[in-house]
Design an enzyme around this catalytic site. Sequence first.
Site, short mmCIF file in Angstrom:
data_model
loop_
_atom_site.label_atom_id
_atom_site.label_comp_id
_atom_site.label_asym_id
_atom_site.label_seq_id
_atom_site.Cartn_x
_atom_site.Cartn_y
_atom_site.Cartn_z
N CYS A 106 9.59 29.48 -45.60
CA CYS A 106 10.50 29.69 -44.76
C CYS A 106 11.88 30.40 -45.29
O CYS A 106 12.73 30.77 -44.46
CB CYS A 106 11.06 28.26 -44.10
SG CYS A 106 11.49 26.78 -45.17
N HIS A 156 14.35 22.68 -45.03
CA HIS A 156 13.82 23.95 -44.08
C HIS A 156 14.80 24.80 -43.56
O HIS A 156 15.87 24.32 -43.62
CB HIS A 156 12.91 23.46 -43.01
CG HIS A 156 12.29 24.24 -42.03
ND1 HIS A 156 11.27 25.10 -42.38
CD2 HIS A 156 12.73 24.66 -40.82
CE1 HIS A 156 11.00 25.80 -41.56
NE2 HIS A 156 11.73 25.48 -40.58
#
Length: 499
Positions: A62, A407
């Site tokens: 990510c 994230h």
Amino acid sequence: MSWIKNATNFPTSLIKKLSCGLLLAVSLYAIAPSLSVLVFRDSEQRIRKYTTVGLINRGNDCFITSSLQGLAGIPRFVEYLRQIKSILQELESKPSRNAKGDNLTAGNFPSRSGLENSPDSLAPLHESLTSLIFDLVSVKGSRTSISPKIVINTLESIFKSRMSSNQNDAHEFTLILLQTLQEERSKLVDYTKNMCDLNMPNFPFEGETSKFLVCLKCKGSSKRSYQQTFIRELSVPQQTSEKLFNILANDETEIIEDYSCLICQIRAILSHEEYRNFKDCTPDEMLILDTLRDYATKAPINKDLPFEIEQYVKRYSKNNLHVSNIKGKVIKKDIIVQLPDILIVHLSRSTFNGITYSRNPCNVKFGERIELIEYTSSEGGTITENRQIKYNLKSVVKHTGSHSRGHYVCYRHKTDIRLGTEDEYSLQSGSVIANEEVNTRNHDQNTAHKLSRKSRCKKVENALQYPYWQISDTTIKESTTSTVLNQQKYAYMLYYERK
């Protein structure tokens, strides 16, 4: 006809004409939407279905997908890649000479096709990034996801090592990406330096800062050091909240205690000797004092002295004056002498308590507009404001989670769709450059003029209400401006474009 005849005394011929006109009007009203679709090729319907492209996460990538999406949201960067692509295509088609003087033609020119298999290309990362970014900003009728492996493979080929998913830092990845792009551009500049017909665009991320010290007592300054920068790195303060502008301003100044200022020490020695009337000074010492008088007026506060004079200053101790005790405060300044066209701000949220690292949750208040000052610093210590530069927010990368894991999500500003261009529907990136009134030095003015003259631009559906895409790998949503600006606690990287 019967209804009109009963309701009026009009003659039959007039009633027939009225009836036909009414029937025709009702028919046109009924079929008008279908006619518009046929005439305009369903362009409105296709624009309403417009969406962007997601990136596939291989596992812990990510930090890669969010960084690439953030760059894709900057029209100036898209235009830069477009110009480099045009130059590479022109180099392929024209003969030139290599370093040995041999003719290079299209037949024996180093291959720039097959990006993943062309390590000898002049700009492999530019080519792979261009291919990916153009896909990310292309208009899609339905949600589409692609893999970022073309860029990852190119980086691994350049550095001859595997990219570890455990790296997972968007700032480090972006910095490596920009540094590699700058190195490739430098190679292109060197290769094409004798080709007058090629206009190499400036690297839009390149800025420059000047670092030096200023003594609060004597007002003298240290020697300047200049540093090329691609990302503005800021340490987030350990407090509840702070404005981005204040963090930028405070980052330019830092007070250092107990600094041994050379000029203050020299002036103290000279004043003390004048007070003593140079009593017991040898001829050699008088020569040293004469030299110190020159340094006292024009030398930097950290000047490297000749060994003999340096030892004299360090060891000077007469009566009640001990030079080693002369210390004061200095300000460490880090001023911007060249602002980039694309400003990337990294908000470092790492805090260390002496044992472990943790994440700083400070709310950084940033806006869609920011105005920064570009300075000019002279060797004499004078600092003057050069000009004020305005920037618009284009992308935000946020990080949720702890210091060690979490994230990344990207908020990317929507751009307009250009109608009637070479592609039937394409991203409107060039027109942003075409409408520039002042700073056109980095862009092909002829190309920009053609784009602005021939292009018809249309806002993406819901762009006013939802100006941003929220992109989490392959998951794409629309987002409001307030939602983006409320990511104060999680904002990690901010991407601004020069207005």
